[in-house]
Design a protein around this motif. Structure first.
Motif, short mmCIF file in Angstrom:
data_model
loop_
_atom_site.label_atom_id
_atom_site.label_comp_id
_atom_site.label_asym_id
_atom_site.label_seq_id
_atom_site.Cartn_x
_atom_site.Cartn_y
_atom_site.Cartn_z
N CYS A 293 0.86 -1.19 0.00
CA CYS A 293 0.00 0.00 0.00
C CYS A 293 0.89 1.23 0.00
N VAL B 92 -5.40 8.03 0.09
CA VAL B 92 -5.76 6.88 -0.75
C VAL B 92 -4.61 5.88 -0.74
N CYS B 93 -4.97 4.60 -0.58
CA CYS B 93 -3.98 3.53 -0.56
C CYS B 93 -3.91 2.92 -1.96
N LEU B 94 -2.74 3.06 -2.60
CA LEU B 94 -2.54 2.46 -3.93
C LEU B 94 -1.99 1.06 -3.70
N ARG C 177 -7.32 -1.37 -7.16
CA ARG C 177 -5.98 -0.79 -7.05
C ARG C 177 -5.94 0.38 -6.07
N GLN C 178 -7.08 1.01 -5.91
CA GLN C 178 -7.11 2.19 -5.03
C GLN C 178 -8.23 2.03 -4.00
#
Lengths: 664, 140
Positions: A603, A609-611, A640-641
């Protein structure tokens, strides 16, 4: 003193009445204008006329005393009597701001003037002035005298009385060289005062003041007693909600230096102190003082006198108990020595951050000599972590404190501190230490912090920790053992740790954590194996992460790799609605556990926002769990996000509600 | 002549750059620290509102608050109001610092102070007191 100087002026004014010119049936008093730095009297006329000189009238065009000016002041009496060489009047009238009934008697031979002013039925002021050889004296007495009448006699920028009465007397003696002695014995009732800003004010104050001031060879000697019995006062930033304060002392006034040679101060709820010192009245402030106090009540001392000065510190909201002694020496604007003793003290932060109980301390500090101090406490807590009995030896060399090493019992382990040093400079306090944490059971640690019950122990090495300029920095790596693995914290720095918004930055490297212990702790669904967790570039604001690059990956090496149905479902749900277990549901029905080859999830947190990413790419997603063995399972993530708050909410649901997988 | 004009334009543009850059500052930016400060200030506002209305507390020209007339506060509450003002200022300073930091420009803190000072005055209710540019107290 200014007040007394003004009374001297009054006497001079009266002396000016002496030249008398008599005409047929009329005696006229010829008086020049009187001008002095603090007052002036202009356009003065006085006459005695009428049958038997029964009518007396004196007029003053303008009478000014400091900031106060009266115009057309008139003293008259239509029934003046000449009685044995004295001029007497029992029913006179004084026209000041209002017409007031007065009585007066003037004895030219004895040079005595008695004046009595009835402001109301209850309020009477009496003045007796006597002059001639060898000197003069004035005595003022009042029955229920309104204190606000004294406003004009006070310095321009001082606090002003706004209400209240006084009873008692003020006597002033003088000679050719001026004022020689002042004696006051006054009782105050319902006194109110305030300055223009309202930052220094009192209300409903009752008490007594006794004062005796005499001119000496080098200056003035004084002796006084102030008994503040009732009422409240605010003297920025201190607030005294009630009376019970008492001061008695003696000293001198030489030039602009007011000195207390011997004083005793009692403050209700705090205790009593013996003090002496010097105050430069012309704005120079406190020059020096010595204070000794024994058996002070720490609760009252903190609430009444210390708390207002500690608002921006960690000690702003304390509950204090116990007793303390203090000896304090102050010279030329700086503290040179203090000796503080605390007995059976208790200091508890109302916000629950820390507490110390059973504190006994002796801190004999000097700004030149090296001294040894000792602080002991029987228990306490920091951030809900219980502390045991501790002894802290301190060597003090001015504002540099060092401790050779001491140990603080922490839960069932110990925090060992080596080489603690603290010093104070113009930039504030700075300190540093190093040490280690002897094993603390994770069960107790997690319970104390309100975390899910964890297993194992927490231990570690604490390298050099420096605090300076509001920033805390760990030089080297912090090493802890947790979940049977290691945690290394590097490049840890914390700005404004005690401020409103602490900022933390660090890099974390966790190796070989036991997944079994970890997943049992967080009710995640059982997993077996080992993982490494890396968190690079962690930035936290107010203890919330705002940026990092985190990754979770299976540790290298050979060990059993098993994942339960529950864990599969939970990992899947972390990926959001698009994630799914990449196996047929019917297959799950027959197996509690599955084998896997490796696990990986990353992450990168940016702007909330966690990618996310996994072990390797998969069609339209990424592999989180790569299956291996029999039966094997793979988990694919498709989102993905994911919003960081959303992700935390999902984790919370999984770990706290212990969600069970539904198998169809 | 033409090149001189051009040079003047370039100099003028360079001088304006910091202003233009500041104009791009996101004053509504949110971080955990900023929202925690805003929450603390919001909950304190209910205690301060009556003192703004009475005129005891006013808004200063640097985006803070001040006890402008303590005499309007009952004596027993003056110390507490002084503490409220100190706590509010501590939070306001931290808020401006955090907004500057979150924008990646800690050096903007001072400009954010004065921008917020104008905002507070705009948002102030009629009857509240604020300091004008010269530092004098004015009733809105």
């Amino acid at each position: 003193m200014r007040f007394l100087a003004l009374w001297r002026g009054y006497v001079l004014c009266i002396l000016c009445l002496l030249p008398i010119f008599a005409q047929a049936g009329q005696i006229t008093l010829s008086i020049d204008d009187i001008v002095a730095p603090t007052f002036h009297v202009k356009t003065i006329s006085a006459k005695l006329d009428g049958a038997g000189f029964s009518h007396f009238e004196a007029r003053i065009g303008e009478l000014s005393w400091r900031d106060q000016t009266w115009r057309n002041v008139r003293l008259s009496c239509s029934k003046t009597r000449l009685d044995n060489g004295a001029i007497r009047c029992d029913q006179g009238e004084l026209g000041l701001t209002e017409k007031l009934p007065v009585r007066f008697a003037y004895q030219p031979q004895a040079k005595v003037l008695d004046l009595s002013v009835n402001f109301s039925r209850d309020e009477i002021w009496r003045v007796r002035a006597k002059w001639g050889n060898p000197g003069w004296n004035v005595r003022v007495e009042a029955d229920n005298g309104q204190v606000r009448r004294l406003v004009g006699f006070l310095p321009h920028n001082s606090v002003k009385p706004t209400a209240g009465t006084w009873n008692g007397s003020i006597g002033i003696d003088g000679g050719q060289i001026g004022m020689a002695n002042v004696v006051a014995d006054v009782k105050l009732k319902e006194l109110a005062f305030a300055d223009a800003s309202g930052l220094h004010a009192g209300e409903k104050i009752g008490g007594a003041v006794k004062l005796d001031i005499s001119r000496g060879k080098a200056g003035w000697q004084w002796r006084g007693d102030v008994d503040w019995q009732t009422g409240e006062a605010f003297w920025q930033p201190l607030y005294f909600p009630q009376g019970g304060q008492h001061f008695s002392g003696q000293g001198s006034l030489e030039g602009d230096m007011l000195r207390v040679s011997q004083g005793s101060l009692r403050v209700a709820g705090v205790g009593e102190a013996q003090l002496s010192g010097g105050w430069k009245m012309a704005g120079g402030g406190l020059a020096d003082f010595d204070l000794k106090a024994a058996g002070l009540d720490l609760d009252g001392l903190y609430r009444l006198l210390l708390k207002p000065f500690l608002e921006k510190t960690a000690f702003a909201k304390l509950q204090a108990k116990g007793r303390g002694d203090l000896a304090w020496r102050y010279r030329d604007g700086a503290t040179t020595d203090f000796d503080l003793t605390l007995r059976a003290a208790e200091l508890v932060d109302e916000e629950g951050r820390f507490a110390l109980r059973g504190v006994d301390a002796r801190v004999p500090w000097s700004n030149v000599a090296q001294r040894e101090a000792e602080i002991r406490f029987t228990g306490g807590e920091v951030l809900h972590l219980a502390l045991g009995e501790t002894r802290v030896p301190l060597t003090m060399q001015g504002w540099r404190f060092t401790a050779p090493g001491f140990s603080v019992p922490l839960l069932d382990g110990r925090l060992n501190l080596d080489g603690f040093a603290a010093s104070r400079s113009a930039g504030g306090w700075q300190w540093n230490f190093s040490g280690g944490l002897a094993p603390v059971s994770m069960e107790r640690f997690s319970a104390a912090l309100g975390l899910p019950p964890m297993h194992g122990t927490l231990s570690g090495i604490i390298p050099a920790v420096d605090y300076a300029g509001g920033n805390l920095k760990v030089n080297g790596a912090l090493l802890f053992r947790i979940f049977d693995g290691t945690v290394v914290v590097k490049d840890l720095s914390l700005s404004e740790p005690f401020g409103r918004t602490p900022h933390l930055s660090a890099n974390l490297d966790m190796r070989n954590l036991d997944l079994d212990l970890l997943t049992r702790t967080f009710s995640f669904g059982n997993m077996q194996g080992r993982i490494d967790i890396g968190v690079d570039g962690l930035e936290m604001s107010n203890w919330h992460p705002v940026k990092f690059d985190a990754s979770v990956a299976s540790s290298p090496g050979s060990y059993p790799r098993k994942i339960s149905q529950g864990a599969v479902q939970n990992i899947s749900s972390l990926g959001g609605a698009g994630a799914a277990a990449a196996i047929q549901r019917s297959f799950l029905r027959f197996f509690e556990q599955f084998g896997y080859e490796r696990i990986g999830l990353s992450c990168a947190l940016r702007n909330g926002v966690c990618l996310m990413d996994g072990v390797e790419p998969a069609p339209h997603g990424y592999v989180i769990v790569q299956g291996g063995g029999i039966p094997a399972i793979s988990v694919i993530g498709y989102n993905r996000q994911v919003g960081w708050d959303d992700l935390l909410e999902r984790l919370k649901r999984i770990t706290q509600k212990n969600v069970k997988p539904v198998i169809q | 002549m033409h090149s001189q004009n051009l040079r003047l334009w370039v100099v003028a543009m360079l001088l304006w750059l910091p202003v233009l850059a500041f104009a791009a500052a996101d004053l509504e930016i949110n971080t955990p620290a900023i929202s925690s400060l805003k929450m603390a200030m919001q909950s304190r506002h209910s205690q301060l509102a009556s003192h703004y209305a009475s005129g005891a507390v006013g808004l200063t020209r640097d985006g803070l608050v001040a006890l402008r007339d303590a005499a309007l506060v009952p004596l027993a509450q003056r110390q507490a109001v002084g503490s409220l003002v100190a706590a509010e200022n501590q939070d306001r300073k931290a808020l401006y610092r955090e907004i500057a930091r979150a924008n990646g420009h800690p050096e903007w803190e001072e400009e954010i102070h004065s921008t917020f000072a104008q905002r507070w005055v705009q948002k102030a209710a009629p009857g509240w007191w604020y300091q004008n540019h010269g530092g004098a107290w004015v009733k809105k």
